[in-house]
Design a protein around this motif. Sequence first.
Motif, PDB file in Angstrom:
ATOM      1  N   THR A   1       0.995  -1.173   0.038  1.00  0.00           N
ATOM      2  CA  THR A   1       0.015  -0.125  -0.101  1.00  0.00           C
ATOM      3  C   THR A   1       0.979   1.218   0.160  1.00  0.00           C
ATOM      4  O   THR A   1       0.542   2.210  -0.733  1.00  0.00           O
ATOM      5  CB  THR A   1      -0.920   0.072   1.275  1.00  0.00           C
ATOM      6  OG1 THR A   1      -1.833  -1.031   1.247  1.00  0.00           O
ATOM      7  CG2 THR A   1      -1.641   1.145   1.158  1.00  0.00           C
TER       8      THR A   1
ATOM      9  N   TYR B   1      -5.084   0.106  -8.442  1.00  0.00           N
ATOM     10  CA  TYR B   1      -6.512   0.190  -7.527  1.00  0.00           C
ATOM     11  C   TYR B   1      -7.222  -0.001  -8.816  1.00  0.00           C
ATOM     12  O   TYR B   1      -7.143   0.463  -9.923  1.00  0.00           O
ATOM     13  CB  TYR B   1      -6.586   1.526  -6.942  1.00  0.00           C
ATOM     14  CG  TYR B   1      -5.739   1.584  -5.713  1.00  0.00           C
ATOM     15  CD1 TYR B   1      -6.400   1.011  -4.484  1.00  0.00           C
ATOM     16  CD2 TYR B   1      -4.460   2.175  -5.676  1.00  0.00           C
ATOM     17  CE1 TYR B   1      -5.591   1.126  -3.080  1.00  0.00           C
ATOM     18  CE2 TYR B   1      -3.766   2.153  -4.385  1.00  0.00           C
ATOM     19  CZ  TYR B   1      -4.439   1.574  -3.061  1.00  0.00           C
ATOM     20  OH  TYR B   1      -3.635   1.611  -2.082  1.00  0.00           O
ATOM     21  N   SER B   2      -8.459  -0.533  -8.128  1.00  0.00           N
ATOM     22  CA  SER B   2      -9.492  -0.817  -9.427  1.00  0.00           C
ATOM     23  C   SER B   2     -10.544   0.272  -9.877  1.00  0.00           C
ATOM     24  O   SER B   2     -10.976   0.258 -10.829  1.00  0.00           O
ATOM     25  CB  SER B   2     -10.618  -1.721  -8.876  1.00  0.00           C
ATOM     26  OG  SER B   2     -11.210  -1.214  -7.715  1.00  0.00           O
ATOM     27  N   SER B   3     -10.311   1.310  -8.985  1.00  0.00           N
ATOM     28  CA  SER B   3     -11.036   2.611  -9.345  1.00  0.00           C
ATOM     29  C   SER B   3     -10.685   3.992  -8.593  1.00  0.00           C
ATOM     30  O   SER B   3      -9.718   3.841  -7.728  1.00  0.00           O
ATOM     31  CB  SER B   3     -12.497   2.302  -8.974  1.00  0.00           C
ATOM     32  OG  SER B   3     -12.692   2.295  -7.705  1.00  0.00           O
TER      33      SER B   3
ATOM     34  N   ALA C   1     -11.475   3.751  -5.059  1.00  0.00           N
ATOM     35  CA  ALA C   1     -10.887   2.824  -4.229  1.00  0.00           C
ATOM     36  C   ALA C   1      -9.249   3.478  -3.803  1.00  0.00           C
ATOM     37  O   ALA C   1      -8.736   3.389  -2.479  1.00  0.00           O
ATOM     38  CB  ALA C   1     -10.561   1.348  -5.008  1.00  0.00           C
TER      39      ALA C   1
ATOM     40  N   SER D   1      -8.192   4.945  -0.086  1.00  0.00           N
ATOM     41  CA  SER D   1      -6.829   4.116   0.780  1.00  0.00           C
ATOM     42  C   SER D   1      -5.851   5.480   0.910  1.00  0.00           C
ATOM     43  O   SER D   1      -5.133   5.686   2.051  1.00  0.00           O
ATOM     44  CB  SER D   1      -6.157   3.389  -0.307  1.00  0.00           C
ATOM     45  OG  SER D   1      -5.033   2.945   0.127  1.00  0.00           O
TER      46      SER D   1
END
Length: 310
Positions: A258, A285-287, A290, A294
């Motif tokens: 991360t 990251y998917s989007s 997201a 984070s």
Amino acid sequence: MDALAGLLDGPRAKGAFLLRMVMEPPWSVRIEDRAPLCLMCVTEGEAWIVPDRGAAVPLRPGDIAISRGPEPYTVAHRADAPPHAVIGPGGVCTTLSGEPLAESMHLGVRTWGNAVDGSTTVLVGTYPMDGEVGRRLLDALPPLLHLPAEVWNCPLMPFLGEEISRDEPGQSVVLDRVLDLLLIAAVRAWFSRPGARAPAWYRALADPVVGRALRLLQNDPAHPWTVASLAAAAGASRAGLARRFTELVGEPPMTYLTGRRLALAADLLRETDATVESVARRVGYSSAFALSASFKRVRGISPQEHRTRL
């Protein structure tokens, strides 16, 4: 070593500024460029690096020094020599009263100084822009790192000295890579000294399992890693990798991942006009949602706020 090189991605992406400084005493230059990292090595004569805080350090042929900014310092022929010139942000050189010196001290291709045949030659490589990706490396270094010639021997220094004043196609690329290699070699030598307090992530690179896992996370952070898939790629059990990684690095593998992803995202947000959605997908990251969740959880602000502040 490849993982160590990965930590240079941020500084190197901006391009280093490299020159040969040729000086005849008396001379003294005040460095106030706020560069995060500057590498200096003497090929002829002697120079002194005088930080504002801490002891002055002599630099002799074969020695190398790395200054970690942004604190100012002075480079001179003697430790007590008063400055004659100032180098400010962007490498702009002036007298103490602000008069430009760029033309009067230009001595040729990547060569600067007060005398063509000066008795002292210093190779200077400056990484002018800071970045989040290189922060782990910068934080692991002291304000002034000094390796005397007698404790290390690097063949890259003579090569860099020969190449720096050449003006051929692709020369800047050659010099950038050689400077990166010289920096990596110096950092490795520094961390390998007897009694050196190398950071945990560096020591962990020597571990056959955790070192492989670190390299995988460094080289491909956008991959949809899980502890299980990382453990399989590193040749370990899920529980075994999680326990050993946390023990050696000081944080769990997904926490490390991360941090790596968010550092890359922070640099992309600062350096490009890519959308948050695009940045999110580039770092794993998917989007955008997201990434934003984070980013805000770890850094306390949204990606857009980070970009706006800068």
